[in-house]
Design a protein around this motif. Sequence first.
Motif, PDB file in Angstrom:
ATOM      1  N   ILE A  30     -63.476  30.635  88.999  1.00  0.00           N
ATOM      2  CA  ILE A  30     -62.140  30.063  88.837  1.00  0.00           C
ATOM      3  C   ILE A  30     -62.099  28.716  89.557  1.00  0.00           C
ATOM      4  CG2 ILE A  30     -59.669  30.381  89.231  1.00  0.00           C
ATOM      5  CD1 ILE A  30     -60.823  32.342  87.250  1.00  0.00           C
ATOM      6  N   LEU A  31     -61.630  27.667  88.866  1.00  0.00           N
ATOM      7  CA  LEU A  31     -61.631  26.313  89.418  1.00  0.00           C
ATOM      8  C   LEU A  31     -60.228  25.889  89.818  1.00  0.00           C
ATOM      9  CD1 LEU A  31     -63.964  24.522  86.834  1.00  0.00           C
ATOM     10  CD2 LEU A  31     -64.611  25.614  88.992  1.00  0.00           C
ATOM     11  N   SER A  32     -60.153  24.996  90.810  1.00  0.00           N
ATOM     12  CA  SER A  32     -58.880  24.402  91.209  1.00  0.00           C
ATOM     13  C   SER A  32     -58.586  23.195  90.325  1.00  0.00           C
ATOM     14  CB  SER A  32     -58.928  23.968  92.672  1.00  0.00           C
ATOM     15  OG  SER A  32     -59.775  22.840  92.818  1.00  0.00           O
ATOM     16  N   LYS A  33     -57.348  22.695  90.388  1.00  0.00           N
ATOM     17  CA  LYS A  33     -56.955  21.560  89.558  1.00  0.00           C
ATOM     18  C   LYS A  33     -57.717  20.295  89.901  1.00  0.00           C
ATOM     19  CE  LYS A  33     -52.252  22.784  88.162  1.00  0.00           C
ATOM     20  NZ  LYS A  33     -50.828  22.375  88.184  1.00  0.00           N
ATOM     21  N   ARG A  34     -58.374  20.288  91.032  1.00  0.00           N
ATOM     22  CA  ARG A  34     -59.149  19.100  91.420  1.00  0.00           C
ATOM     23  C   ARG A  34     -60.426  18.975  90.608  1.00  0.00           C
ATOM     24  NH1 ARG A  34     -57.557  21.151  96.417  1.00  0.00           N
ATOM     25  NH2 ARG A  34     -59.616  22.085  96.726  1.00  0.00           N
TER      26      ARG A  34
END
Length: 660
Positions: free
Chosen positions: A610-614
């Motif tokens: 799961i990735l962050s918006k960055r």
Amino acid sequence: MNIIQPTRLTFWQFILAVTAALPFLSIYQLLGKAKDLGVDLSASTAWMGLIAGFSLIGLTPLLVMASTRSRYRDRILSSMEFPERARDKTSWIGIPFLVLGLVGFTVVFMAPFLQNFFGAISWIRVLVFWFFSLIGMWGVKLIWRQTPWFIALIAVILCQSTVHLLLLYWPRVTTYPFAQGWSETSRFYYPSLFLSEKVYGQVYPWPILHPTLHLLLAPPYLFDAPLWVHRAWRVAISYLLVAAVVPALLTRLSIPVRATRWLVGLWMFLFLFVGPVYFHLTIPVIIVLLGFSAENDRRTWIAVLLASVWCGWSRVNWYPMPGMIAAVLYVMEVPHRGKTAWSYLLKPVLWFVIGALTAFLSQRIYIALSGVPNSDLFYTSLTSDLLWYRLWPNASFFLGILPGALIVSLPIWIAMYSILRSRLKDWHPLRLALIFAALFVLFLGGLVVSLKIGGGANVHNMDAYFSLLLIVIAYLVFARYRTEAGETAQPVALHWLVIILLLINPVWSFIQFGVGFGSYDSTRTQSVMTSLQNYVDRSNAQGGEILFITQRHLISMHMLKGVTLVPEYEREDLMEIAMANNVGALAKFREDMENQRFALILVDPLNYNILSKRRSFAEENNVWVTRIMKHILCNYREEAIFPADEIALYVPQEGARQCP
């Protein structure tokens, strides 16, 4: 086309100023690269020498520019204008200058070392491009002495950029058997569905996404051709259909000078690739440009309806585009001349409304013919999320959609303003209001589509806006419109700085990329193909179904034997239903995974992350992981992986199932 050209002194001072600025901008980026690499400049002779060299390159034109204000001005300018003093018999010397100016930049950045080290330093690329432009400019002047210096410069810039663009995509034409990138396999698999009985021996549903794109990629005579032929066709048709817009528009402009037609045509070609405008969407533009007639309503209606049918099979936000193009052409070519607003706008409104309705109905007909039982799958883009933060600079697009769209179109708006401010008496306010309203609607529509999850990596979803903007500026620059008096308009001269502004985006967009010719190990890839065939044969022997989520062209082109096509769950389709959160389709997929319907699944390697918006395209990754990947990994295990080719094989888990 009238241009207010710079004076002799102004031109050469501009040349020297740009030549001086680019090395120092390059040094600024070099220092940043050195910092990222952890280079101690004081201890590195090579880096210090590199920076010193760029400093010398920048200081030299500064000194020459300063000397143009001295009493030696004429001597200095004359030395830079040496082609004008050359003998006629030596004009052949300009040929190697011109050839070098046209291909030098592209050849330089074919070198792997230069591409790897300097490729990411954009100002160095611009500097090299600029030097070769100057070489080509002197070549033009040696061959054609009467050409003004400014025209020679912009001609070489346009030609050099076009040569680079034309070479940019051809390295994709290889015999490498696996997909190059996210959607390439779909481009070769989906077209086969139109002839599925011939290709697979039975009928399957037609493509859900972009059917007109796949129709163009699927000429029947190519189906038995090798993969490299399909790739060559894909590249060639991209160039040809975008290029076909140019003569269609130039025909309406009636530019008398051949050289001007060519230069303007090259600029149009480059501009259409900035977004880019996808090649299957150029067809309705071409149809309306060729078919519209202010005097022949029947001809116009045929063009609008045909183009609308094509748009109905292409993209939702293009439904009204044929009617809008026809309406703008009408407003350009037909003066108001005292008519009531209703009588003047009746035909444009009918073209817009009936054209959009025709597009909608044509899509409904396609859905009915497609054999796809769930029509909701065709409208996933209408229910997917809007990511408003992508309006601004973000990890997925460093410019952001709104600044990016404004940067591309601002030079054209400046040119439009410079023309209209001196020709307002030519226009009735209603005509201008309709033109600006059409552009504004397409601009807003493009923004909304770009903000949909799955978009926003560039400004290609602004394509309808860019296409209409190109038509409007072309009519204004070449005075193709009719004045309120019913006369042909008089052209307005554009300042040379406006011309420079118009060149920046088309040039900058392409010189950031190098023409690289990759290679692959054919022995290794053949070994992978053999392994895949063995897994397929083993699964067939056990009587299980095989699902190719990716690499489906291996089935459609019969590169693997014994694979029965499962039409559901192709990667692009899965991504669409995941982004739209199509509950019904997702539930069916989850059920098939839990029931372990498939004995073997081929897909790209699955990493639950799961990735962050960055991170770039974080939302797209996360819906894929949580709504698709999770259900595979909870029920299947990795059997084999071929990371170099982005291929992994999954088989059912045994015993107690484990989720990531």
